[in-house]
Design a protein around this motif. Structure first.
Motif, PDB file in Angstrom:
ATOM      1  N   GLU A 235       0.755  -1.324   0.014  1.00  0.00           N
ATOM      2  CA  GLU A 235       0.117  -0.054   0.094  1.00  0.00           C
ATOM      3  C   GLU A 235       0.892   1.256   0.163  1.00  0.00           C
ATOM      4  O   GLU A 235       0.363   2.391   0.457  1.00  0.00           O
ATOM      5  CB  GLU A 235      -0.805  -0.084   1.464  1.00  0.00           C
ATOM      6  CG  GLU A 235      -1.957  -1.373   1.253  1.00  0.00           C
ATOM      7  CD  GLU A 235      -2.686  -1.403   2.446  1.00  0.00           C
ATOM      8  OE1 GLU A 235      -2.546  -0.255   3.372  1.00  0.00           O
ATOM      9  OE2 GLU A 235      -3.454  -2.342   2.673  1.00  0.00           O
ATOM     10  N   LYS A 238      -0.632   4.087  -1.903  1.00  0.00           N
ATOM     11  CA  LYS A 238      -2.042   4.740  -1.365  1.00  0.00           C
ATOM     12  C   LYS A 238      -1.769   5.478  -0.279  1.00  0.00           C
ATOM     13  O   LYS A 238      -2.696   6.529   0.135  1.00  0.00           O
ATOM     14  CB  LYS A 238      -2.850   3.345  -1.214  1.00  0.00           C
ATOM     15  CG  LYS A 238      -3.224   2.920  -2.454  1.00  0.00           C
ATOM     16  CD  LYS A 238      -3.993   1.382  -2.409  1.00  0.00           C
ATOM     17  CE  LYS A 238      -4.082   0.554  -3.626  1.00  0.00           C
ATOM     18  NZ  LYS A 238      -5.023  -0.784  -3.264  1.00  0.00           N
ATOM     19  N   LYS A 239      -1.155   4.940   0.769  1.00  0.00           N
ATOM     20  CA  LYS A 239      -1.012   5.298   2.105  1.00  0.00           C
ATOM     21  C   LYS A 239       0.400   6.256   2.469  1.00  0.00           C
ATOM     22  O   LYS A 239       1.274   5.555   2.740  1.00  0.00           O
ATOM     23  CB  LYS A 239      -1.250   4.235   3.242  1.00  0.00           C
ATOM     24  CG  LYS A 239      -2.797   3.860   3.188  1.00  0.00           C
ATOM     25  CD  LYS A 239      -2.898   2.936   4.077  1.00  0.00           C
ATOM     26  CE  LYS A 239      -4.276   2.109   4.289  1.00  0.00           C
ATOM     27  NZ  LYS A 239      -4.658   1.162   5.252  1.00  0.00           N
ATOM     28  N   ASP A 241       0.968   8.084   4.864  1.00  0.00           N
ATOM     29  CA  ASP A 241       1.206   8.162   6.194  1.00  0.00           C
ATOM     30  C   ASP A 241       2.183   7.235   6.714  1.00  0.00           C
ATOM     31  O   ASP A 241       2.766   7.202   7.748  1.00  0.00           O
ATOM     32  CB  ASP A 241       0.035   8.302   6.992  1.00  0.00           C
ATOM     33  CG  ASP A 241      -0.829   7.308   6.723  1.00  0.00           C
ATOM     34  OD1 ASP A 241      -0.950   6.478   5.854  1.00  0.00           O
ATOM     35  OD2 ASP A 241      -1.745   6.934   7.628  1.00  0.00           O
TER      36      ASP A 241
END
Length: 420
Positions: A235, A238-239, A241
């Motif tokens: 991911e 997508k992420k 953070d």
């Protein structure tokens, strides 16, 4: 700087701790320290030192050249991947390289003739041989032990020896290297190649931990940690953070720890300096001639005796209490248990915390303790019913009758109650 050989693991551990602190406090020295550390990875044999080195590599490989060199050295220390496939091929090579002489032997074991009960095999030279069930199992075990005893790269050897903590640290290091490469480099193809190779290494560690080639099976906590790293790479686009967690938060936490330790050392140095300063009019205190008392008014000798026999002390700090906590189960187990060990003269009191980590009710949850040596369980924990994600404290008392070494062990059992 020189790195101490691993024949002295304690000294090597002190060196890697010193390296971690220096590389954080002196940014100008990071490049040279990192190059020397990466070049020494092939010589490291201790798991604790290797874990520290991997953490430094993951945190302070800040440019593309450092990442490439670190990746190259880690791959050299890991060896061929997937690990299970390469170990299986090595096992097959041992099997094919042996000269099976079963057809020429008389088939006598311990003076008695054994009829071969097996299948015919074709040897490397094209001849036929009969493999008996009597010898096949021992031969297989011998070949497997020979594969395990073969010389392997240091990181691969640590993983096969069952050091799964280093497998989790390696996974986290690979995630940091891939994320930092994606952040500083525009070569998307290279980043995707590193990400795919990192995921292959992580899955290979899990697979070998569940195979016959490792000395100790992999634990559930390590599997959870490695799978978290795999999902973080999957991911990555997508992420965003996740990059902050891996690339910034860990180093911030270490920086705070280094600053705190530095502050403590300075305060300790100032206290020692102030304590060593003696004025000309200071009173000379002779301990043997004075009766010092504690805050509560008790005699200091009595307080020392009370602490020596395991008695409670009001001045006991939180860190000393936490040192008495013993973890009994893993963090991924359905029931997590830990015990606070309290010693009072000839009694040992176990205050056990039970946590239901399942979404179901646990009925008749009981913890049973047994002892070896001059120990006797005089009070057993009561049976409990735990609601989902609930916790409960139970106590067990053990009597000590001598100063000989004893062992306390136990188990737990429960019944599940499902709600429809």
């Amino acid at each position: 700087m020189e790195f101490i050989p691993e024949s002295n693991n304690a000294s090597a551990s002190d060196v890697i701790l010193f390296v971690k602190e220096v590389i954080e406090k002196f940014p100008a020295l990071r490049s040279g320290i990192l190059q020397r550390l990466v070049a020494s990875l092939g010589e490291v044999r201790a798991g604790k030192v290797f874990r520290g080195a991997l953490w430094v590599v993951g945190e302070y490989s800040l440019d593309a050249s450092d990442i490439r060199e670190s990746w190259k050295r880690i791959r050299a220390s890991l060896g061929e991947i997937p690990i299970v496939a390469s170990e299986n091929r090595l096992l097959e090579e041992h099997e094919n390289g042996e000269l099976d002489t079963t057809d020429k032997a008389s088939g006598q074991v311990n003076g008695q003739t054994k009829q071969p009960t097996g299948s015919r095999r074709v040897l490397a030279d094209g001849t036929y041989a009969t493999e008996s069930a009597l010898t096949s199992e021992s031969a297989t075990k011998a070949r497997l032990e020979a594969v395990k005893a073969a010389q392997k790269p240091p990181l691969r050897q640590l993983i096969l020896d069952g050091d799964w903590f280093i497998g989790a640290v390696l996974s986290s290091t690979l995630v940091k290297l891939v994320m930092r490469h994606a952040e500083i480099s525009q070569d998307a193809a290279r980043t995707n190649a590193l990400r795919a190779e990192a995921m292959l290494i992580m899955i290979s560690i899990i697979r070998v931990g569940q195979s016959q080639f490792c000395k100790t099976p992999i634990d559930e906590d390590t599997i959870d940690r490695i799978m978290t790293c795999v999902r973080s790479l999957a991911e990555l686009d997508k992420k965003k953070d996740l990059e902050t967690v891996f690339l910034e938060d860990t180093r911030k936490a270490f920086r705070v720890m280094v600053q705190t330790e530095e502050k403590k050392r300075k305060e300790k140095k100032m206290k020692e300096k102030a304590k060593s300063a003696i004025q000309v009019d200071d009173v000379v205190s002779i301990r043997q001639l004075s009766k010092k008392t504690t805050v509560e008014g008790a005699d200091e000798f009595e307080a020392d005796l009370d602490r020596a026999t395991g008695g409670d002390s009001a001045t006991e700090d939180l860190s000393s209490k936490l040192s008495r906590v013993v973890q009994l189960t893993g963090f991924s187990d359905p029931v997590y248990a830990e015990a606070y060990v309290k010693v009072h003269q000839f009694d040992i009191v176990l205050d056990v915390l039970l946590v239901n980590q399942t979404p179901n009710t646990l009925q008749n949850l009981s913890v049973e303790f047994a002892t070896l040596g001059d120990l006797k369980v005089v009070e057993r924990p009561t049976t409990q019913n735990l609601a989902p994600h609930d916790f409960q404290n139970v106590q067990a008392t053990i009597k000590v009758s001598s100063t000989d070494t004893g062992v306390i062990f136990g188990n737990g059992k429960y019944a599940l109650l499902f709600h429809q």
